[in-house]
Design a protein around this motif. Sequence first.
Motif, PDB file in Angstrom:
ATOM      1  N   ASP A  41      94.506  86.916   6.901  1.00 53.60           N
ATOM      2  CA  ASP A  41      93.256  87.626   6.597  1.00 53.60           C
ATOM      3  C   ASP A  41      92.064  87.213   7.685  1.00 53.60           C
ATOM      4  OD1 ASP A  41      94.621  88.770   4.665  1.00 53.60           O
ATOM      5  OD2 ASP A  41      93.531  87.937   2.871  1.00 53.60           O
ATOM      6  N   GLY A  42      91.210  88.071   8.113  1.00 52.42           N
ATOM      7  CA  GLY A  42      90.077  87.913   8.818  1.00 52.42           C
ATOM      8  C   GLY A  42      89.591  89.099   9.515  1.00 52.42           C
ATOM      9  N   GLY A  96      94.683  90.827   2.647  1.00 53.52           N
ATOM     10  CA  GLY A  96      96.181  90.944   2.021  1.00 53.52           C
ATOM     11  C   GLY A  96      97.099  90.851   3.069  1.00 53.52           C
ATOM     12  N   GLY A  97      96.831  90.542   4.290  1.00 52.69           N
ATOM     13  CA  GLY A  97      98.045  90.593   5.199  1.00 52.69           C
ATOM     14  C   GLY A  97      98.201  91.663   5.876  1.00 52.69           C
ATOM     15  N   LYS A  98      97.449  92.643   5.566  1.00 51.41           N
ATOM     16  CA  LYS A  98      97.716  94.149   6.028  1.00 51.41           C
ATOM     17  C   LYS A  98      96.235  94.579   6.884  1.00 51.41           C
ATOM     18  CE  LYS A  98     100.966  95.777   2.909  1.00 51.41           C
ATOM     19  NZ  LYS A  98     102.078  96.043   3.667  1.00 51.41           N
TER      20      LYS A  98
END
Length: 152
Positions: A46-47, A69-71
Amino acid sequence: MKATKRLIAIFLISVFALSLVSCKTKSKTSTQKPTAPKTPTIAYKDGTYTGAGPKWSKGSEDATVVIKGGKITNITLRRLDTSGKEIDYNKWTGQKDPKSGKVFPNLKKFRVDMAKRMIDKQTYNVDTIAGATESTKNWKIAVKNALEKAKK
């Protein structure tokens, strides 16, 4: 002679039955749809990450990618002039420029459409857009470079 006829009849029935079973089996496998290989899911941290495309005669492109959320949840694509300043997208609408008579590609729309496709597909690897091939190709590179920084 009767026994021979009986053996031949049994043999022919057996061959016929086996051929039906064989056809049925082949029929099942031939109607099954091939499964596509699964694309491995890449996990991202995330970022907010930035990436740049290569410089070329008209300037360069860059991207800011937001991961939650990794997406991929947001992508901002920018077109920079040769001095590194972001262009005025109101000039780049696919309309004829009244001063120069030149038609600039509709980068105002293309950059939004391309970012949406990348988010929807969760990848930088989407089709380029005709009429803005160099910019859209470089946006893909910029997003790829940003995502490289986001890999876990």
